[in-house]
Design a protein around this motif. Structure first.
Motif, mmCIF file in Angstrom:
data_model
loop_
_atom_site.group_PDB
_atom_site.id
_atom_site.type_symbol
_atom_site.label_atom_id
_atom_site.label_comp_id
_atom_site.label_asym_id
_atom_site.label_seq_id
_atom_site.Cartn_x
_atom_site.Cartn_y
_atom_site.Cartn_z
ATOM 1 N N TYR A 38 0.835 -1.212 0.000
ATOM 2 C CA TYR A 38 0.000 0.000 0.000
ATOM 3 C C TYR A 38 0.868 1.259 0.000
ATOM 4 C CZ TYR A 38 -2.994 3.743 1.765
ATOM 5 O OH TYR A 38 -3.647 4.952 1.934
ATOM 6 N N ASP B 82 -11.699 -4.770 6.836
ATOM 7 C CA ASP B 82 -12.060 -3.434 6.354
ATOM 8 C C ASP B 82 -10.793 -2.661 6.007
ATOM 9 O OD1 ASP B 82 -13.152 -0.978 5.789
ATOM 10 O OD2 ASP B 82 -14.237 -0.760 7.690
ATOM 11 N N GLU C 66 -10.091 -0.348 3.973
ATOM 12 C CA GLU C 66 -10.211 1.098 3.825
ATOM 13 C C GLU C 66 -10.135 1.791 5.185
ATOM 14 O OE1 GLU C 66 -13.397 2.464 1.431
ATOM 15 O OE2 GLU C 66 -12.867 1.246 -0.311
ATOM 16 N N SER C 67 -10.841 1.249 6.184
ATOM 17 C CA SER C 67 -10.773 1.835 7.523
ATOM 18 C C SER C 67 -9.370 1.692 8.103
ATOM 19 C CB SER C 67 -11.788 1.165 8.455
ATOM 20 O OG SER C 67 -13.109 1.482 8.060
ATOM 21 N N CYS D 241 -6.558 1.684 6.388
ATOM 22 C CA CYS D 241 -5.706 2.685 5.737
ATOM 23 C C CYS D 241 -6.014 4.091 6.230
ATOM 24 C CB CYS D 241 -5.865 2.599 4.223
ATOM 25 S SG CYS D 241 -5.115 1.118 3.501
ATOM 26 N N ARG D 242 -7.261 4.347 6.547
ATOM 27 C CA ARG D 242 -7.614 5.660 7.088
ATOM 28 C C ARG D 242 -6.906 5.880 8.433
ATOM 29 N NH1 ARG D 242 -11.563 8.859 5.396
ATOM 30 N NH2 ARG D 242 -12.579 7.135 4.287
ATOM 31 N N TYR E 101 -5.349 10.812 3.332
ATOM 32 C CA TYR E 101 -5.972 9.504 3.160
ATOM 33 C C TYR E 101 -6.190 9.191 1.688
ATOM 34 C CZ TYR E 101 -9.480 5.852 2.840
ATOM 35 O OH TYR E 101 -10.157 4.709 2.498
ATOM 36 N N PRO F 145 -7.709 5.752 -0.374
ATOM 37 C CA PRO F 145 -8.201 4.381 -0.238
ATOM 38 C C PRO F 145 -7.298 3.418 -0.992
ATOM 39 C CG PRO F 145 -9.573 5.626 -1.755
ATOM 40 C CD PRO F 145 -8.655 6.614 -1.115
ATOM 41 N N THR G 205 -7.309 -4.639 -2.342
ATOM 42 C CA THR G 205 -8.524 -5.005 -1.612
ATOM 43 C C THR G 205 -9.174 -6.268 -2.164
ATOM 44 O OG1 THR G 205 -9.834 -3.530 -3.025
ATOM 45 C CG2 THR G 205 -9.026 -2.630 -0.938
#
Length: 280
Positions: free
Chosen positions: A24, A164, A166-167, A169-170, A180, A182, A188
């Motif tokens: 990422y 999750d 995305e959460s 990575c946030r 941020y 995604p 994913t």
């Protein structure tokens, strides 16, 4: 010096999502990772090369991107903590927390991938003690927190990453003070670094030994090129035949190590870590 603050170090442990995290951060492009290699092993295995060698793996000071290394081999090694504190005392230290029994199973297949013969989880852990040691959170997490302070030591949930991303990575971007973004579908939609076992144990050991020697001699670009060839496709299975063995090893994991059970219970009981526990 090319290591300019801020600096962040993911200390692992092994098999707790660090390959995904590295992918990422590399995809983002606004983070400076060590050049030509995924892990430097500087703070534990090649420390004799000197800090100047390590800093030379990052861009020059004119490049103002955040410097980050993802180093999953460091978490359970006290000397690594001392060395990190000596050279980058203001670093942000990030540790991903994964249920240690699930992590041990994954670590088992990590060694199977490198040519270890099929065995019980207990036998594998006797040969490779880090299968247990790397998952002792109650023992090792306080060491890093004491060295860097509660404000610079961060625990993140592997379960959140798995369920999750995305959460995850946030939260990661908040810790690193990054904008941020995604994660892309390429991350994913598939598991990074999923378990495989070699089709031939001798060839797997030979390949892994060659890669290790190349790393020790600084030939990281060669290693990187080899990893992007078709070598993995013909050397390893795609995982289809692992269901039976994985079920067998997972059944052994529940109580194979009293030390791991006691440590996990102690870690979960720490009020300061309760937020991460609930996410496991």
């Amino acid at each position: 010096m090319a290591i300019t603050p801020p600096f962040a170090l993911f200390v692992g442990p092994t098999k707790s999502g660090t390959t995904w995290i590295h992918a990422y951060l590399e995809w983002r492009g606004d983070v400076a990772l060590p050049s030509a290699m995924k892990e430097t092993f500087f703070f534990d295995k090649v420390y004799e090369r000197g800090f100047d060698w390590y800093t030379g793996l990052f861009p020059p000071e004119t490049d103002t991107r955040l410097r980050v290394e993802v180093a999953p081999s460091l978490f359970h090694k006290p000397i690594a903590c001392v060395r990190v504190k000596t050279h980058v005392p203001d670093a942000k230290i990030i540790c991903t927390v994964r249920d240690p029994f699930d992590r041990a199973v994954s670590h088992f297949f990590h060694y199977r991938q490198r040519g270890a013969p099929r065995s019980s989880l207990k036998e594998m852990a006797e040969t490779y003690p880090d299968i247990i040691e790397a998952g002792l959170y109650a023992q090792h997490a306080p060491r890093w927190e004491a060295a860097f302070g509660a404000g610079r030591f961060h625990l993140m949930s592997y379960k959140l990453l798995r369920d999750d991303p995305e959460s995850f990575c946030r939260e990661l971007c908040q810790i690193l003070d990054l904008e941020y973004r995604p994660p892309p579908a390429s991350l994913t939609d598939q598991q990074v670094n999923s378990a495989k076992v070699p089709r031939n144990l001798f060839l797997a050991r030979m390949v892994q030994g060659t890669l290790t020697r190349l790393r020790r001699h600084g030939a990281h670009k060669v290693v990187s090129l080899l990893k992007h060839t078709q070598i993995k496709k013909w050397l390893y299975s795609r995982g289809e035949s692992l269901a039976e063995e994985r079920a067998e090893i997972r059944a052994q994991a529940a109580s194979f190590s009293p030390a791991l059970t006691a440590d996990w219970s102690a870690f979960q009981s720490q009020n300061s870590l309760s937020g991460v526990q609930k996410a496991q």
